[in-house]
Design a protein around this motif. Structure first.
Motif: not given
Length: 366
Positions: A101-111, A124-127
Motif C-alpha cells: 500500500v505504501q508503494t508507488v509508481l514514479t515517472f522520471i524524465s529521461t531526456g 528527475k521526477a517529472a510527474h
C-alpha cells in the motif's frame, strides 16, 4: 571442494533458461504440446519472479495522462485535458515501506537523445507518483481514446507527423485507470512501449502486483488461512473473514489435524493453480492472435482510407478539369453561334449584292 557453512544452506542454483517454443509452434503429439506448455509456464513464472526487480530498475515508456472532469461548462457536460503529452519517462517501482500500500509508481524524465549522447542526463521526477492503491485496472491498448489522435508535445510539423506514425501501432499501448481526484473525475495513463512483448510483460507483471496487493493486504478471496495470517493480515474496509469453512481453524487447541489431510488439500490447491495457469496461458495465445488480426484489419482500413482519399483527390481534380472544359466548351459554342450568325448575315448581304447586280444588268440592257 571445501565450502564454509553447512551442507544444504547454499542457495539453489537458478535453473537454466528455458527457450520458449513460441505460441505459434506446430506440435505433432499431445506430449509435445504438454512439454511446450510446461516450458511456457516456467518462463512465465520466472518472469513474474524477476518483475519486481525489473520494475525497480525502471522501464522506458512514453507517457500521456488524460484527466476528465465531470463539471458542466460552456463547452459541454465535461472537459478533457492532457496533463502530460508524449513525454519520455522511466517508470519505476518505489517502495516507501514494507507494505505494498505504501508503494508507488514514479515517472522520471529521461531526456532526449541529445542529452543522452552528451552525458547530461539527469533523472528527475517529472510527474507526481501514482500509488498502487490508486490503480483501478490495467488494460492492453489505448482504452477510452483513439491512439492515432494522441497529442504531441512538440509543435514542429516533422516531429508531430513522426509521432502520429508511431502512435498508429495500437499493440504498443497500455492503459492504467486510476481513482478520481477532487480535480478530475477520471484519470487515464497511456503508456507506449518499444515493443509489444515489453507491453505484454508489463501488463502481466502489473496485474500480478495488484493481485499481490489484494491477496496480502486487501480483501481475501481464499478460504484457506492460517490463524497467524488472519490475525496479522490487513483488511480493507467492508471485508469479512471467511473462516467458517476452514477445517484447520478451531477454537480447541487439543485437536490435531492429520498431515496427510494437509498435504491433500495443498495438492488440490496446487492443481487448481496449475489449471488456472495453463488456461490463462492458452488464452493469452488467443488474445495475441486476435490482436494480430485487429492490427491487420486496422492496417487494411488505413490503406483503404489512404486509397479513398487519393481517389477523392483525383475525383476532385477531374471534377475541376471537367468544369474548366465545360466552361471552355460553352464559350466555344457561343462563339460558334456568333460565327453562324455572322455567316448568315454575310450570305444575306451577298444575295442582296447579287440581286442588285442583276437589276443593274437588266436595267442597262433595256
Amino acid at each position: 571442494m571445501i565450502k564454509r557453512g553447512f551442507l544444504g544452506d547454499e542457495p539453489a542454483e537458478e535453473e537454466a533458461e528455458v527457450v520458449a517454443v513460441g505460441w505459434k509452434h506446430d506440435v505433432a503429439s499431445r506430449r509435445d504440446r504438454e512439454q511446450a506448455l510446461r516450458d511456457e509456464v516456467r518462463v512465465f513464472e520466472r518472469k513474474n519472479k524477476k518483475f519486481y526487480s525489473l520494475l525497480e530498475d525502471g522501464v522506458d515508456v512514453t507517457l500521456w495522462q488524460l484527466n476528465q472532469s465531470a463539471e458542466v461548462s460552456l463547452d459541454g457536460p465535461g472537459s478533457e485535458e492532457f496533463v502530460v503529452k508524449s513525454s519520455s519517462m522511466s517508470l519505476k517501482l518505489h517502495r516507501r515501506g514494507e507494505l505494498l500500500v505504501q508503494t508507488v509508481l514514479t515517472f522520471i524524465s529521461t531526456g532526449g537523445y541529445l542529452s543522452k549522447a552528451l552525458g547530461r542526463r539527469r533523472d528527475k521526477a517529472a510527474h507526481e507518483p501514482l500509488p498502487l492503491n490508486d490503480i483501478l485496472e490495467a488494460k492492453a491498448g489505448c482504452v477510452g481514446y483513439d491512439h492515432a489522435q494522441l497529442p504531441s508535445s512538440s509543435s514542429k510539423k516533422g516531429k508531430s507527423s513522426k509521432m502520429k506514425t508511431e502512435n498508429m501501432q495500437s499493440g504498443l499501448f497500455l492503459t492504467i485507470k486510476a481513482t478520481p481526484t477532487p480535480m478530475a473525475s477520471s484519470r487515464s495513463y497511456f503508456l507506449r512501449f518499444k515493443s509489444r512483448s515489453a507491453r505484454n510483460d508489463m501488463l502481466v507483471g502489473l496485474r500480478g502486483i495488484l493481485a499481490d496487493l489484494q491477496v496480502h493486504e486487501g480483501i481475501s478471496i481464499s478460504q484457506i488461512q492460517s490463524p497467524a495470517a488472519v490475525q496479522h493480515a490487513r483488511r480493507m474496509p467492508g471485508s469479512t473473514h471467511k473462516n467458517v469453512q476452514n477445517p484447520f481453524l478451531n477454537q480447541r487447541s487439543d485437536v490435531a489435524v492429520p498431515l496427510a489431510d494437509v498435504h491433500e488439500l495443498i495438492d488440490k490447491e496446487r492443481e487448481s493453480y496449475d489449471r488456472l495457469l495453463l488456461t490463462m496461458l492458452q488464452g493469452t495465445a488467443d488474445l495475441k492472435e486476435k490482436e494480430d488480426e485487429l492490427l491487420s484489419f486496422r492496417d487494411q482500413l488505413h490503406r483503404s482510407m489512404v486509397e479513398s482519399a487519393e481517389k477523392d483527390r483525383t475525383q476532385a481534380n477531374d471534377s475541376k478539369l471537367i468544369m474548366q472544359l465545360s466552361k471552355k466548351l460553352e464559350t466555344l459554342l457561343m462563339e460558334n453561334e456568333d460565327l453562324r450568325d455572322n455567316n448568315d448575315r454575310l450570305n444575306q448581304r451577298l444575295v442582296q449584292v447579287e440581286c442588285e447586280k442583276l437589276e443593274l444588268l437588266n436595267g442597262g440592257k433595256s
